[in-house]
Every structure is written in C-alpha cells, then in structure tokens.
Design an enzyme around this catalytic site. Sequence first.
Site, PDB file in Angstrom:
ATOM      1  N   LEU A  29       0.836  -1.197   0.000  1.00  0.00           N
ATOM      2  CA  LEU A  29       0.000   0.000   0.000  1.00  0.00           C
ATOM      3  C   LEU A  29       0.879   1.257   0.000  1.00  0.00           C
ATOM      4  CD1 LEU A  29      -2.639  -1.119   2.637  1.00  0.00           C
ATOM      5  CD2 LEU A  29      -2.935  -1.037   0.174  1.00  0.00           C
ATOM      6  N   ASP A  48      -7.688   6.516  10.028  1.00  0.00           N
ATOM      7  CA  ASP A  48      -7.054   6.551   8.706  1.00  0.00           C
ATOM      8  C   ASP A  48      -6.651   5.127   8.338  1.00  0.00           C
ATOM      9  OD1 ASP A  48      -7.226   9.369   8.472  1.00  0.00           O
ATOM     10  OD2 ASP A  48      -5.456   9.564   9.758  1.00  0.00           O
ATOM     11  N   LEU A  49      -7.332   4.534   7.394  1.00  0.00           N
ATOM     12  CA  LEU A  49      -7.161   3.130   7.062  1.00  0.00           C
ATOM     13  C   LEU A  49      -5.713   2.795   6.726  1.00  0.00           C
ATOM     14  CD1 LEU A  49      -8.493   0.384   6.529  1.00  0.00           C
ATOM     15  CD2 LEU A  49      -8.879   1.130   4.163  1.00  0.00           C
ATOM     16  N   ASP A  50      -5.148   1.826   7.469  1.00  0.00           N
ATOM     17  CA  ASP A  50      -3.796   1.315   7.241  1.00  0.00           C
ATOM     18  C   ASP A  50      -2.725   2.391   7.328  1.00  0.00           C
ATOM     19  OD1 ASP A  50      -4.699  -1.298   6.853  1.00  0.00           O
ATOM     20  OD2 ASP A  50      -5.064  -0.974   4.731  1.00  0.00           O
ATOM     21  N   GLU A  51      -2.997   3.472   8.062  1.00  0.00           N
ATOM     22  CA  GLU A  51      -2.023   4.559   8.168  1.00  0.00           C
ATOM     23  C   GLU A  51      -1.706   4.907   9.620  1.00  0.00           C
ATOM     24  OE1 GLU A  51      -3.080   7.955   5.835  1.00  0.00           O
ATOM     25  OE2 GLU A  51      -3.506   6.789   4.036  1.00  0.00           O
TER      26      GLU A  51
END
Length: 288
Positions: free
Chosen positions: A199, A229-232
């Site tokens: 990602l 915050d998705l995957d952050e």
Amino acid sequence: MAAPLVLTLACADRPGITARVTGFLFERGCNILDAQQFNDRAGNGGEDRFFMRVVFDPDGTSADTLRADFAALAGEYAMEWAMVAEDRPRRTIIMVSKFDHCLVDLIYRWRTGELPIDPVAIVSNHPRETAIRVDIGDIPFHHIPVTPDTKPAAEAQLRTLAEETDTELVVLARYMQVFSDEQSAHFAGRCINIHHSFLPGFKGARPYHQAHARGVKIIGATAHFVTADLDEGPIIHQDVERITHADSPADLVRKGRDIERRVLAEAVRLFAQERVLMNGNRTVVFRG
C-alpha cells in the site's frame, strides 16, 4: 520475590528528568535492571519530547505504593506514564477472518511462552469451521457476523466483549473488516493490525499478483496501531524480503504470509513488554 516492574513515561523534554526518575528509584531501594531513553529533538508534534523505559527490582516495595509515590513526580513533569509488573501477560482478543496463518503463529508463540499474552477470546466474522483450522484449546471463540446493516451492532458486541474480559489488546490477525471511526477511537492505542507493505501502490484484490505483474523486487509487511485513517496508523514493526524474477505469484503469497506472521508476532511482543510508546503519529520502540 516480587517480579520486576516496568516504568514507561513520556513528557516534554527538559533537563534533569533522568536524574529525578533514577533518584526516585534509588531512594526507595529499587535496583535498576535495564533503562532506555530517547530525546526526540525532531519535535514531532511541535515540541521536544522525552521517552523512557526502566525495568527495576522493587526490593519488596509494593507496586501500589510506588505508583502512589511516583504520581507526584509524574504530575510535576506532566508525564504520561505506566508502572506494571514485567511478567504480567496482556489480556488479548485475537480477530481473524479466513486466513489463519497469523492466528496460528500467535497461538504457537503464546503456548511456547514466547509471547506474554493471555488470549481471552478469538473473534471472527466467519463461523469457526470456516475461519480456523487449528486447535485453539480452551480459548473462547465468538462468531460475530458483519454486514453493512449489522456493523454497528457487531462493533458494539465486540466492545462489550472487550469490557467483560478486561481486554488490554486487540490484534487484527488478518481480520478483513474495516473498523468504523468510532471503533477505531474506542480501541486507540491498544489495537494492532497487520497488512502487506504494497500500500498504497497495489490496492484492492490480489496485491501479490499485482506486484508480480510489476516486477517488484522487495515484499514486506507492516504492523501498526489502528486509527480512523485506514492502514495509516503509527507503525510498530516492519520487515521485508527480497524476491527475484523466478518467484511466481504463489511464491510471493507464500513469502508474504511468512513475513506477515513474524512481523505481527514481533509487534505484539513489543507491545506486551511495554516497549512501544506513542509519539504523535509515530512510535518510539525500545527494543530488547
């Protein structure tokens, strides 16, 4: 003999903090067994920050007494701090969907004494016969289906389960559902996720096949705290492995799963041993 205690703290940086903390322990007859500190001069968040982790022998003084005494010093420096027993296993919920390689690895490491966790529940959005292919012994299994219509109720059910089991850590071991902002906020700082490190380059389905089509030469995985915050979220641990033109998409998937499980296990170990301190959108990780 009482188990050693672990003191972790974070506060605005200023002279004398180390001396005050070590002096506090010396005055009470405590013996420092290990100490690590970090001064963040980069000013993450706009100010210099100080972080410290100390393992010490309390020499017969109760943890409650030491916490009560330390509270005054912590207040003087506006510290975010914790003092816990080193051998205290973290009460943990492990969540999984259909890929159970990370779950299997966590259970194995827990059973062999490598991970200081206490699995209080395994939760899946799929039935047990679909989600798990390993003997989980006496660990309670909870099937909590999730659909767009039932998602709020399902998330509330998880929060209730976490409260009833005094859960300290939630591990998303390839749990393929996205937490709502409310759920992410509820478990802030105590929920760890794992995902491949492609990602944001290769989003969506079959990322390893996408990576193979582009001829990537390094694959990896990232374990991080869950945020809105998705995957952050703040990163805890990462690892990579080199690949070649001879590796097929199936090879990438196989190697990727191996990286995912070892990266997640290391992140869980670091968290359970009080080695991870939040620093804004980053983490300070005291390895050992």
